[in-house]
Design a protein around this motif. Structure first.
Motif, PDB file in Angstrom:
ATOM      1  N   LEU A  96       0.835  -1.192   0.000  1.00  0.00           N
ATOM      2  CA  LEU A  96       0.000   0.000   0.000  1.00  0.00           C
ATOM      3  C   LEU A  96       0.874   1.248   0.000  1.00  0.00           C
ATOM      4  CD1 LEU A  96      -2.207  -1.320   2.918  1.00  0.00           C
ATOM      5  CD2 LEU A  96      -2.877  -1.357   0.515  1.00  0.00           C
ATOM      6  N   ILE A  97       0.610   2.162  -0.936  1.00  0.00           N
ATOM      7  CA  ILE A  97       1.334   3.429  -1.012  1.00  0.00           C
ATOM      8  C   ILE A  97       0.315   4.563  -0.864  1.00  0.00           C
ATOM      9  CG2 ILE A  97       2.956   4.855  -2.319  1.00  0.00           C
ATOM     10  CD1 ILE A  97       4.019   2.085  -1.722  1.00  0.00           C
ATOM     11  N   PHE A  98       0.591   5.486   0.040  1.00  0.00           N
ATOM     12  CA  PHE A  98      -0.270   6.650   0.233  1.00  0.00           C
ATOM     13  C   PHE A  98       0.573   7.905   0.039  1.00  0.00           C
ATOM     14  CE2 PHE A  98      -1.911   3.200   2.865  1.00  0.00           C
ATOM     15  CZ  PHE A  98      -3.223   3.126   2.442  1.00  0.00           C
ATOM     16  N   VAL A  99       0.145   8.769  -0.871  1.00  0.00           N
ATOM     17  CA  VAL A  99       0.866  10.007  -1.172  1.00  0.00           C
ATOM     18  C   VAL A  99      -0.076  11.161  -0.832  1.00  0.00           C
ATOM     19  CG1 VAL A  99       2.081  11.331  -2.934  1.00  0.00           C
ATOM     20  CG2 VAL A  99       2.134   8.823  -3.004  1.00  0.00           C
ATOM     21  N   THR A 100       0.240  11.888   0.251  1.00  0.00           N
ATOM     22  CA  THR A 100      -0.714  12.839   0.810  1.00  0.00           C
ATOM     23  C   THR A 100      -0.011  14.104   1.303  1.00  0.00           C
ATOM     24  OG1 THR A 100      -0.516  11.861   3.020  1.00  0.00           O
ATOM     25  CG2 THR A 100      -2.239  10.969   1.582  1.00  0.00           C
ATOM     26  N   HIS A 101      -0.822  15.060   1.725  1.00  0.00           N
ATOM     27  CA  HIS A 101      -0.293  16.260   2.380  1.00  0.00           C
ATOM     28  C   HIS A 101      -1.293  16.718   3.442  1.00  0.00           C
ATOM     29  CE1 HIS A 101      -3.028  19.274   0.488  1.00  0.00           C
ATOM     30  NE2 HIS A 101      -3.105  18.338  -0.452  1.00  0.00           N
ATOM     31  N   HIS A 140       1.535 -11.100   5.492  1.00  0.00           N
ATOM     32  CA  HIS A 140       2.481  -9.980   5.566  1.00  0.00           C
ATOM     33  C   HIS A 140       2.075  -8.904   4.566  1.00  0.00           C
ATOM     34  CE1 HIS A 140       6.197  -7.900   6.456  1.00  0.00           C
ATOM     35  NE2 HIS A 140       6.343  -7.698   5.155  1.00  0.00           N
ATOM     36  N   ARG A 141       1.737  -7.739   5.085  1.00  0.00           N
ATOM     37  CA  ARG A 141       1.400  -6.595   4.246  1.00  0.00           C
ATOM     38  C   ARG A 141       2.297  -5.435   4.653  1.00  0.00           C
ATOM     39  NH1 ARG A 141      -4.588  -5.084   4.604  1.00  0.00           N
ATOM     40  NH2 ARG A 141      -4.462  -4.595   2.386  1.00  0.00           N
ATOM     41  N   LYS A 142       2.591  -4.569   3.715  1.00  0.00           N
ATOM     42  CA  LYS A 142       3.466  -3.439   4.019  1.00  0.00           C
ATOM     43  C   LYS A 142       2.916  -2.165   3.399  1.00  0.00           C
ATOM     44  CE  LYS A 142       7.101  -5.332   2.208  1.00  0.00           C
ATOM     45  NZ  LYS A 142       8.489  -5.528   1.700  1.00  0.00           N
ATOM     46  N   SER A 143       3.340  -1.035   3.963  1.00  0.00           N
ATOM     47  CA  SER A 143       2.862   0.243   3.462  1.00  0.00           C
ATOM     48  C   SER A 143       3.983   1.271   3.470  1.00  0.00           C
ATOM     49  CB  SER A 143       1.696   0.763   4.311  1.00  0.00           C
ATOM     50  OG  SER A 143       2.143   1.145   5.604  1.00  0.00           O
ATOM     51  N   LEU A 144       3.841   2.256   2.592  1.00  0.00           N
ATOM     52  CA  LEU A 144       4.694   3.433   2.566  1.00  0.00           C
ATOM     53  C   LEU A 144       3.780   4.647   2.527  1.00  0.00           C
ATOM     54  CD1 LEU A 144       7.331   5.073   2.190  1.00  0.00           C
ATOM     55  CD2 LEU A 144       7.080   4.691  -0.284  1.00  0.00           C
ATOM     56  N   HIS A 145       4.016   5.578   3.449  1.00  0.00           N
ATOM     57  CA  HIS A 145       3.254   6.821   3.480  1.00  0.00           C
ATOM     58  C   HIS A 145       4.211   7.965   3.176  1.00  0.00           C
ATOM     59  CE1 HIS A 145       0.498   9.773   5.902  1.00  0.00           C
ATOM     60  NE2 HIS A 145       0.420   9.947   4.599  1.00  0.00           N
TER      61      HIS A 145
END
Length: 209
Positions: A96-101, A140-145
């Motif tokens: 999961l990738i989340f690109v936010t502000h 196993h799940r991974k994320s980058l915020h």
């Protein structure tokens, strides 16, 4: 092969946003190292995200009280189908990738609307005598915020975006979480040195994500 979900929430065009620019570089580098993976992209300002309204609240209330056998109206079913699709997409993706502000110490409203569509009774969580529990299968799940806070303070009040998303991901069993922060999303905000440090880290993460 893995499934990667890439979610952005930024109204600025790519060339005017530091987070979107870095996110795009991450995605290209990730695809170079993982050409066989399936990538699904959601732009929360472009794609239609169902907000919680009276139809959804009525349907959720009946489901919560064990009345799911009561037929939904056509409008309730249409709206529930939209959030079921997003909740099931979130549940099946391994990465999961989340690109936010940040906006006023928190996410823009569109991001909260998205969280409400993936936190769905009977799809990603259930109610027990001990409270809400996830129903997403253990794996196993991974994320980058990748996130930009506003480059100024609101007195002594902390930004809430990153800890909120971290808590929701913890609830869904995403324990392997990484966060890369920028100070400001606009091109003229923050220092070049800090941006290059973040860029180096993002590309390094892409190699092994």
């Amino acid at each position: 092969m893995s499934n990667l979900l890439y979610v952005t929430c930024n109204v600025r065009p790519l060339e005017q946003s530091r987070t979107l620019t870095l996110g795009n570089e991450f995605l290209k580098e990730y695809q170079r190292w993982n050409p066989q993976d399936e990538i699904e992209i959601i732009d929360l300002y472009r794609d239609s995200i169902q907000r919680v309204d009276q139809d959804l609240l009525n349907a959720w209330e009946r489901t919560e009280h064990g009345e799911a056998y009561v037929p939904f109206s056509d409008e309730e079913r249409r709206k529930m189908s939209r959030i079921w699709r997003l909740a099931e997409q979130f549940a099946r993706c391994d990465k999961l990738i989340f690109v936010t502000h940040s906006l006023n110490l928190w996410f823009p409203a569109e991001f909260k609307m998205y969280i409400d569509t993936i936190c769905v009774l009977g799809r990603t969580y259930c109610l027990t005598p001990h409270g809400a529990e996830k129903t997403v299968p253990d794996r196993h799940r991974k994320s980058l915020h990748l996130h930009a806070d506003q480059p100024f303070s609101f007195g002594h009040e902390p930004h809430q975006s990153v800890p909120y998303l971290r808590s929701m991901l913890n609830f869904f069993g995403v324990i392997d979480q990484q966060t890369v922060l920028l100070e400001g999303d606009m091109l003229q905000q923050g220092t070049d040195e800090a941006y290059e440090t973040a860029r180096h880290r993002v590309l390094k993460i892409a190699h092994r994500f």
